[in-house]
Design an enzyme around this catalytic site. Structure first.
Site, PDB file in Angstrom:
ATOM      1  N   ASN A   8     -97.265 -40.526  57.110  1.00 29.18           N
ATOM      2  CA  ASN A   8     -97.430 -39.433  58.067  1.00 29.18           C
ATOM      3  C   ASN A   8     -96.445 -39.676  59.205  1.00 29.18           C
ATOM      4  O   ASN A   8     -96.657 -40.562  60.027  1.00 29.18           O
ATOM      5  CB  ASN A   8     -98.882 -39.423  58.577  1.00 29.18           C
ATOM      6  CG  ASN A   8     -99.102 -38.376  59.651  1.00 29.18           C
ATOM      7  OD1 ASN A   8     -98.236 -37.531  59.896  1.00 29.18           O
ATOM      8  ND2 ASN A   8    -100.272 -38.429  60.287  1.00 29.18           N
ATOM      9  N   LYS A  10     -95.900 -37.842  61.630  1.00 30.47           N
ATOM     10  CA  LYS A  10     -96.365 -37.241  62.899  1.00 30.47           C
ATOM     11  C   LYS A  10     -95.186 -36.494  63.548  1.00 30.47           C
ATOM     12  O   LYS A  10     -94.377 -35.897  62.821  1.00 30.47           O
ATOM     13  CB  LYS A  10     -96.969 -38.321  63.801  1.00 30.47           C
ATOM     14  CG  LYS A  10     -98.075 -39.098  63.081  1.00 30.47           C
ATOM     15  CD  LYS A  10     -98.898 -39.985  63.966  1.00 30.47           C
ATOM     16  CE  LYS A  10     -99.941 -40.700  63.140  1.00 30.47           C
ATOM     17  NZ  LYS A  10    -100.835 -41.559  63.930  1.00 30.47           N
ATOM     18  N   HIS A  91    -106.559 -34.460  60.502  1.00 26.40           N
ATOM     19  CA  HIS A  91    -106.151 -35.727  61.113  1.00 26.40           C
ATOM     20  C   HIS A  91    -106.814 -35.863  62.484  1.00 26.40           C
ATOM     21  O   HIS A  91    -106.991 -34.866  63.204  1.00 26.40           O
ATOM     22  CB  HIS A  91    -104.621 -35.782  61.251  1.00 26.40           C
ATOM     23  CG  HIS A  91    -104.146 -37.141  61.631  1.00 26.40           C
ATOM     24  ND1 HIS A  91    -104.173 -37.584  62.929  1.00 26.40           N
ATOM     25  CD2 HIS A  91    -103.689 -38.177  60.880  1.00 26.40           C
ATOM     26  CE1 HIS A  91    -103.736 -38.837  62.966  1.00 26.40           C
ATOM     27  NE2 HIS A  91    -103.447 -39.213  61.726  1.00 26.40           N
ATOM     28  N   GLU A  93    -105.758 -36.731  65.241  1.00 27.93           N
ATOM     29  CA  GLU A  93    -104.986 -36.173  66.367  1.00 27.93           C
ATOM     30  C   GLU A  93    -105.166 -34.660  66.443  1.00 27.93           C
ATOM     31  O   GLU A  93    -105.168 -34.084  67.537  1.00 27.93           O
ATOM     32  CB  GLU A  93    -103.512 -36.589  66.238  1.00 27.93           C
ATOM     33  CG  GLU A  93    -103.335 -38.066  66.588  1.00 27.93           C
ATOM     34  CD  GLU A  93    -102.293 -38.801  65.784  1.00 27.93           C
ATOM     35  OE1 GLU A  93    -101.388 -38.175  65.213  1.00 27.93           O
ATOM     36  OE2 GLU A  93    -102.388 -40.051  65.711  1.00 27.93           O
ATOM     37  N   GLU A 159    -109.720 -42.977  58.489  1.00 33.85           N
ATOM     38  CA  GLU A 159    -108.886 -43.572  59.540  1.00 33.85           C
ATOM     39  C   GLU A 159    -109.751 -43.778  60.783  1.00 33.85           C
ATOM     40  O   GLU A 159    -109.980 -42.819  61.541  1.00 33.85           O
ATOM     41  CB  GLU A 159    -107.715 -42.635  59.891  1.00 33.85           C
ATOM     42  CG  GLU A 159    -106.796 -42.364  58.728  1.00 33.85           C
ATOM     43  CD  GLU A 159    -105.434 -41.861  59.192  1.00 33.85           C
ATOM     44  OE1 GLU A 159    -104.456 -42.588  59.002  1.00 33.85           O
ATOM     45  OE2 GLU A 159    -105.353 -40.767  59.765  1.00 33.85           O
ATOM     46  N   GLY A 165    -102.471 -46.488  65.592  1.00 34.16           N
ATOM     47  CA  GLY A 165    -101.410 -46.734  66.557  1.00 34.16           C
ATOM     48  C   GLY A 165    -101.731 -47.836  67.564  1.00 34.16           C
ATOM     49  O   GLY A 165    -101.020 -48.016  68.541  1.00 34.16           O
ATOM     50  N   SER A 201    -102.945 -48.487  61.520  1.00 32.52           N
ATOM     51  CA  SER A 201    -102.150 -49.708  61.705  1.00 32.52           C
ATOM     52  C   SER A 201    -101.865 -50.466  60.403  1.00 32.52           C
ATOM     53  O   SER A 201    -101.792 -51.699  60.396  1.00 32.52           O
ATOM     54  CB  SER A 201    -102.814 -50.634  62.735  1.00 32.52           C
ATOM     55  OG  SER A 201    -102.870 -50.008  63.994  1.00 32.52           O
TER      56      SER A 201
HETATM   57  P1  13P Z   1    -100.611 -45.770  62.441  1.00 36.06           P
HETATM   58  O1  13P Z   1    -100.280 -46.317  61.086  1.00 36.06           O
HETATM   59  O2  13P Z   1     -99.439 -45.580  63.331  1.00 36.06           O
HETATM   60  O3  13P Z   1    -101.738 -46.537  63.070  1.00 36.06           O
HETATM   61  O4  13P Z   1    -101.167 -44.274  62.203  1.00 36.06           O
HETATM   62  C1  13P Z   1    -102.154 -44.063  61.256  1.00 36.06           C
HETATM   63  C2  13P Z   1    -102.289 -42.626  61.055  1.00 36.06           C
HETATM   64  O5  13P Z   1    -102.789 -41.904  61.907  1.00 36.06           O
HETATM   65  C3  13P Z   1    -101.774 -42.054  59.800  1.00 36.06           C
HETATM   66  O6  13P Z   1    -102.177 -40.731  59.647  1.00 36.06           O
END
Ligand code: 13P
Length: 238
Positions: A8, A10, A91, A93, A159, A165, A201
């Site tokens: 992803n 993002k 997601h 976010e 997740e 992150g 992560s």
């Molecule tokens: P990170 O791997 O940066 O922690 O992000 C995970 C994520 O949100 C994947 O969709």
């Protein structure tokens, strides 16, 4: 069985990153894991074109309405028309920063499936909810999947929001426990065996032990998927 290694991006990378990324995968990916890369919507067409036969292309989001006056949104049929065949839905976010509710996500899921897209549906609890993860995840599942009868094009990504992150990864014991709970919840409520990816992560240094878990059917990677070297190191770590 192949595990799904989903990236992803993002809101990262630009058009110029597509070519070297795809080239690296083509050259270096030897084993048979199933690679899906979810890129910003403006890059879908170009990524899908360049990645044909190398990896699958996915969107990160799409709207539930088929068309109309929804400035700035993209529909599932638009995603499909780019050559992409996956989309993320739900997601954290999107849930947290853009106010997407279980009800909206259910409609997005229905719209994406109707267009024949494969869906990676994300669920997860925030830090304050960690002790009651069961009720939080069950609500996201029961409301998010209400009315769904065909699960063949869906995988779930667990997740934990506190691990995204942050560099904080859930322990393998936690991942096993929560994935088993998610699978059991799908079995009890919908009678299906759901594939569950882990995200939060994931990086080359921890992916081997995560992907080795029977309860983990793949991973969803954010930050470490931006560089093809790290992404492929994760894909080859099992
Ligand atoms: P990170 O791997 O940066 O922690 O992000 C995970 C994520 O949100 C994947 O969709």
């Amino acid at each position: 069985m192949d595990k799904i290694i989903a990236a992803n991006w993002k809101m990262n990378n630009t058009f110029a990153d597509i070519k070297p990324f795809v080239k690296y995968i083509k050259k270096n990916q030897k084993n048979k894991n199933n690679l899906v890369v979810c890129v910003p919507s403006v890059m879908l067409s170009e990524f899908a074109k360049q990645a044909k036969g190398v990896c699958e292309t996915g969107a990160q989001n799409c709207y539930f309405e088929a068309k109309g006056a929804y400035t700035g949104e993209i529909s599932a049929s638009m995603v499909k028309s780019t050559g992409a065949n996956y989309t993320l839905v739900g997601h954290s976010e999107r849930r947290q920063l853009f106010g997407e509710t279980n009800e909206m996500l259910n409609k997005k899921l229905v719209a994406a499936l109707k267009e024949g897209l494969k869906v990676i549906f994300c669920i997860g609890e925030v830090l304050e909810e960690k002790s009651k993860y069961k009720s939080v995840l069950k609500k996201q599942i029961v409301e998010g999947f209400a009315g769904i009868t065909d699960f063949s094009n869906i995988v779930v990504a667990y997740e934990p929001v506190w691990a995204i992150g942050t560099g904080k990864v859930a322990t393998t014991a936690d991942i096993k426990k929560v994935h088993a709970f998610v699978k059991q919840t799908f079995k009890e409520n919908f009678g299906v065996d759901m594939l569950v990816l882990y995200g939060g992560s994931v990086k080359p240094s921890n992916s081997k032990e995560i992907l080795a878990l029977d309860e983990v059917d793949g991973v969803l990677i954010g930050g470490a998927s931006l560089k093809a070297e790290d992404y492929i190191a994760i894909a080859q770590s099992r």
